[in-house]
Design a protein around this motif. Structure first.
Motif, mmCIF file in Angstrom:
data_model
loop_
_atom_site.group_PDB
_atom_site.id
_atom_site.type_symbol
_atom_site.label_atom_id
_atom_site.label_comp_id
_atom_site.label_asym_id
_atom_site.label_seq_id
_atom_site.Cartn_x
_atom_site.Cartn_y
_atom_site.Cartn_z
ATOM 1 N N ALA A 445 45.473 -9.377 5.728
ATOM 2 C CA ALA A 445 45.710 -9.982 4.407
ATOM 3 C C ALA A 445 44.869 -11.249 4.246
ATOM 4 N N ILE A 446 44.858 -12.074 5.280
ATOM 5 C CA ILE A 446 44.086 -13.322 5.212
ATOM 6 C C ILE A 446 42.589 -13.001 5.168
ATOM 7 N N LEU A 472 52.203 -16.700 7.957
ATOM 8 C CA LEU A 472 52.566 -17.167 6.609
ATOM 9 C C LEU A 472 52.147 -18.624 6.453
ATOM 10 N N GLU A 473 52.244 -19.366 7.544
ATOM 11 C CA GLU A 473 51.839 -20.782 7.491
ATOM 12 C C GLU A 473 50.347 -20.879 7.195
ATOM 13 N N THR A 474 49.569 -19.999 7.816
ATOM 14 C CA THR A 474 48.114 -19.991 7.567
ATOM 15 C C THR A 474 47.848 -19.678 6.097
ATOM 16 N N ILE A 475 48.561 -18.681 5.588
ATOM 17 C CA ILE A 475 48.388 -18.281 4.182
ATOM 18 C C ILE A 475 48.689 -19.466 3.265
ATOM 19 N N CYS A 476 49.765 -20.184 3.590
ATOM 20 C CA CYS A 476 50.135 -21.340 2.758
ATOM 21 C C CYS A 476 49.141 -22.488 2.942
ATOM 22 N N PHE A 524 57.008 -23.290 4.336
ATOM 23 C CA PHE A 524 55.627 -23.782 4.322
ATOM 24 C C PHE A 524 55.140 -24.091 2.905
ATOM 25 N N GLY A 525 56.056 -24.085 1.957
ATOM 26 C CA GLY A 525 55.670 -24.439 0.593
ATOM 27 C C GLY A 525 55.317 -23.256 -0.286
ATOM 28 N N GLY A 526 55.444 -22.038 0.237
ATOM 29 C CA GLY A 526 55.202 -20.852 -0.588
ATOM 30 C C GLY A 526 56.444 -20.508 -1.411
ATOM 31 N N VAL A 527 56.315 -19.469 -2.215
ATOM 32 C CA VAL A 527 57.448 -19.083 -3.075
ATOM 33 C C VAL A 527 58.051 -17.775 -2.563
#
Ligand code: ADP
Length: 580
Positions: A445-446, A472-476, A524-527
Motif C-alpha cells: 500500500a505504501i 499504519l504509523e508510516t502511512i500517517c 497516529f492521527g489518522g481517521v
C-alpha cells in the motif's frame, strides 16, 4: 597568521574537501545517476547516514517500522515502474527481515535491490563475533536473482550498475547488494569517483522472438477450435498494454486474467471469460499463456482443472527455462512480451479465423448464468455483514474510481475480493501473488501510494493485516492517501473455533472478539471508521477516499463467515481427529 596566509589555508582545505568523496556519497550518486529517486528502508548501524545523505541530496527516503514492509514497498514499486525498487536495511536481523521481501520479489519476478550494510569481512569470515555478524551475501544468494558485494569505493558505480541490470533484464527479480560499513566510510578522489560511476544503458533490452517460433505458435492457434488467452502479471509488468489489447481484440479469442493482470483490459470487457473460468479452463483446446506460469495457481497445467482433453499450450515468456516446467509446451515464444505479442498479432493474417460462435456463445451463456448466480449472492443483506455484502459495497465505490490502486490479501478476503472487485486499468491490483502470502498489505500500500501518487484501498483480512499493521504509523507519518479496510471476523479464517479442552486459551485461529482496528490508526492521527452494514461501509469508504488522508475502516463481518484456508482447503492437511 597573516590574512593572506589564512585565506590560502582555507582555500586549500575547501579544495581538498571538494576533491574527496566517500562511499556514502558514491552510493547516492550512483543511484541518482540511474534515475532512482526513492529509497524504502529502516535506519540503524551502519546505514543511518546513508539515509540522511540520500534525503539531503534530494532523494525520497521512506522510513518503515519493519524491513519486510520496506522491501515489499520497493518490490511493488519495481513492478509498477520497471525500475528496481530500492530497500535499505541494517545488517544481520534487518537484512534477514528484508530478505523475506527480496525472496518474494524474486518469486514474483518483481525487480528490486536490497541494499544492506554489513559487518567487517575480516571479522565475519573468521567468525570472531562482530556486532550483528552475519555472512549476508551467502545467506541472500539462494533467494535472490543475483547477489553482489562491493569492497572498494571505486567499485560502487559498477556494483550498482550490475545490480540494476540484474534486477530488470530478462526475467526480473530481486538482487542483493552487500555494502560493508568500512566501504561506506572509504574516501577517494572526487574526480576519479565521478568517473567510476556507470549510467546503465538499455537496462532491459527488447528481446525479439525467433520468427519460426512465432510461425509455430500461429499454426497452433490456427488449429484451435476453442482457443483461450491467459494473461499473467508478466503481461501487466511488460507495459505493452495497447499491443496486448489489440492482439486480444483482433484475434477475438476469449481471455482470462490472472489476479494481478486484472485491468490490463477492463474486467468488464466482453471477451473476458473470468465469470466462466472453470468452464474455459476445462473446455479450451489451445491456451496461449502470456506472462503467466503454469504453477500451483494454474494447477500446474494438469488435472481436473484442465478438463479431460489434453491441451496444446503456446507460451510467451522471457525466460526460456520456464518452458516445459510443468507440462509440454507445443509452441514456446521466447522474448519480451511487447515484441512477442506484436509479432503474434502480425501473424494473424488472412488464414486466421476468429473463434467460432459456438465457442464464444457457450462462454457467454456460462458467464451470464454465473453472473446471475453471483448477483443473487451479492444482493443478500445478512446481518452481520458477510464477505459478499461488504465487498459489494466496496465494488460499487471502486467502480467510480478506476484510478485507485487496490491491495488485497487474506484467505477468504483475497479469494472473494479477487472475483468480486473489477479492475479497469493495468497495474492497479497488487496482491499475495505467486506465493499466496500474507504480510504484503501495508508495504504494498505504501509502495503503491508513494510510487503512483494516487489513492490506495487495501482490502485486508484481519489476520493478514496483523503482519504489517504497525506500518499504519508510516502511512500517517507520510500522510499517504491509503484507506485500509480490515475484514474483521474475529480470527484466522473465522472466529468461531473453540478450544476443545475447555481450557482458558482460545483456539489457535481465534483473535480478540470485537477488536476495533479503527482505533489503531487514531493513535497516529489518522481517521478510523467502524462499519457494521454495507451502507456504513459505503459512506466511510467514500469519505475516506475523498479526504485523501490515512484512514482505516473496521468492517465487522460475521465471525462464522469464512472457510478454512479460503479456497486452498485442499492444501491444508487435516488430522483425522479434526475432520470429525
Ligand atoms: P501470474 O502469477 O500472474 O500467473 P507469473 O508471475 O506466474 O504470473 O508469471 C509471470 C511470467 O512473466 C514469468 O514467467 C516471467 O518470466 C514473465 N515475464 C516477466 N516480465 C516479462 C517480459 N517483460 N516479457 C516476457 N515475459 C515476462
Amino acid at each position: 597568521m597573516a590574512e593572506a596566509d589564512r585565506q590560502t589555508v582555507e582555500e586549500t582545505s575547501t579544495q581538498q574537501a571538494a576533491e574527496t568523496t566517500d562511499g556514502f556519497h558514491l552510493v547516492i550518486d550512483a543511484l541518482k545517476l540511474n534515475d532512482i529517486s526513492t529509497i524504502f528502508g529502516l535506519v540503524g548501524i551502519p546505514i543511518t547516514d546513508l539515509a540522511r545523505l540520500a534525503q539531503a541530496e534530494g532523494m525520497r527516503f521512506i522510513g518503515f517500522r519493519h524491513e519486510q514492509h520496506a522491501g515489499n514497498a520497493a518490490a511493488i514499486s519495481g513492478f509498477m515502474t520497471q525500475k528496481p525498487g530500492i530497500c535499505l536495511t541494517v545488517s544481520a536481523p534487518g537484512f534477514l527481515n528484508g530478505l523475506t521481501a527480496l525472496a518474494n520479489a524474486t518469486t514474483n519476478c518483481f525487480p528490486m535491490i536490497l541494499i544492506s550494510g554489513s559487518s567487517e569481512r575480516e571479522i565475519v569470515d573468521l567468525q570472531q563475533g562482530d556486532y550483528e555478524e552475519m555472512d549476508q551475501l551467502n545467506a541472500a544468494k539462494p533467494y535472490a536473482k543475483a547477489a553482489y558485494r562491493v569492497l572498494h569505493a571505486e567499485d560502487i558505480g559498477i556494483g550498482v550498475a550490475r545490480a540494476i541490470r540484474a534486477a530488470v533484464s530478462g526475467r526480473p527479480g530481486g538482487v542483493y547488494l552487500d555494502l560493508p560499513a568500512k566501504l561506506l566510510a572509504q574516501t577517494l578522489d572526487a574526480v576519479k569517483a565521478q568517473q567510476s560511476l556507470v549510467k546503465v544503458v538499455d537496462a532491459a533490452p527488447r528481446q525479439l522472438p525467433a520468427p519460426e517460433s512465432v510461425k509455430r505458435a500461429i499454426d497452433v492457434l490456427k488449429s484451435a477450435k476453442r482457443p483461450l488467452i491467459l494473461l499473467g502479471k508478466g503481461a501487466a509488468y511488460a507495459q505493452a498494454d495497447a499491443e496486448i489489447r489489440a492482439f486480444v481484440e483482433q484475434s477475438g479469442i476469449p481471455y482470462l486474467p490472472m489476479s494481478m493482470a486484472k485491468g490490463l483490459l477492463p474486467d468488464t470487457h466482453e471477451q473476458s471469460a473470468s465469470a466462466a473460468r472453470s468452464f474455459v479452463l476445462q473446455e479450451a483446446d489451445v491456451v496461449v499463456l502470456i506472462g503467466a506460469r503454469l504453477n500451483w495457481l494454474l494447477s500446474h497445467g494438469k488435472g481436473k482443472t484442465w478438463g479431460a482433453e489434453p491441451k496444446k499450450f503456446v507460451q510467451v515468456d522471457i525466460s526460456p527455462t520456464e518452458i516445459d516446467s510443468n507440462v509440454a509446451i507445443a509452441a514456446p515464444v521466447i522474448g519480451d512480451i511487447g515484441s512477442c505479442v506484436a509479432a503474434l498479432r502480425a501473424g494473424l493474417d488472412a488464414g486466421f479465423a476468429k473463434p467460432s460462435a459456438e465457442w464464444t456463445g457457450a462462454i457467454a451463456e456460462r458467464k451470464s448464468k454465473n453472473l446471475a448466480k453471483m448477483a443473487a449472492t451479492l444482493d443478500k443483506n445478512p446481518s452481520p455483514m458477510n464477505f459478499h455484502s461488504a465487498l459489494r459495497a466496496i465494488r460499487d465505490v471502486l467502480k467510480t474510481r478506476p484510478d485507485i490502486n487496490v491491495v488485497n490479501e487474506g484467505a477468504n478476503t483475497l479469494d472473494y475480493a479477487r472475483s468480486i472487485i473489477d479492475m479497469y486499468e493495468p497495474r492497479k491490483r497488487f496482491d499475495s501473488g505467486t506465493w499466496g502470502i500474507m504480510g504484503i498489505g501495508m508495504g504494498f500500500a505504501i509502495g503503491a501510494a508513494v510510487t503512483s501518487g494516487k489513492p490506495v484501498v487495501a482490502i485486508e483480512g484481519d489476520s493478514a493485516f496483523g503482519f504489517s499493521g504497525m506500518e499504519l504509523e508510516t502511512i500517517c507519518r507520510y500522510d499517504l492517501p491509503v484507506c485500509t479496510i480490515v475484514f474483521n471476523n474475529n480470527g484466522v479464517y473465522r472466529g468461531t473455533d473453540v478450544n476443545p479442552t475447555g481450557g482458558k486459551d482460545v483456539a489457535p485461529t481465534v483473535f480478540v472478539k470485537g477488536a476495533r482496528y479503527d482505533k489503531m490508526i487514531e493513535a497516529f492521527g489518522g481517521v478510523g471508521y467502524n462499519a457494521t452494514t454495507p451502507e456504513e461501509l459505503t459512506k466511510a469508504l467514500l469519505e475516506a477516499i475523498a479526504s485523501g488522508k490515512p484512514t482505516l475502516i473496521n468492517a465487522v463481518i460475521d465471525e462464522a463467515a469464512g472457510t478454512e484456508s479460503g479456497r486452498l482447503t485442499n492444501l491444508n492437511p487435516q488430522s483425522a481427529a479434526m475432520k470429525k
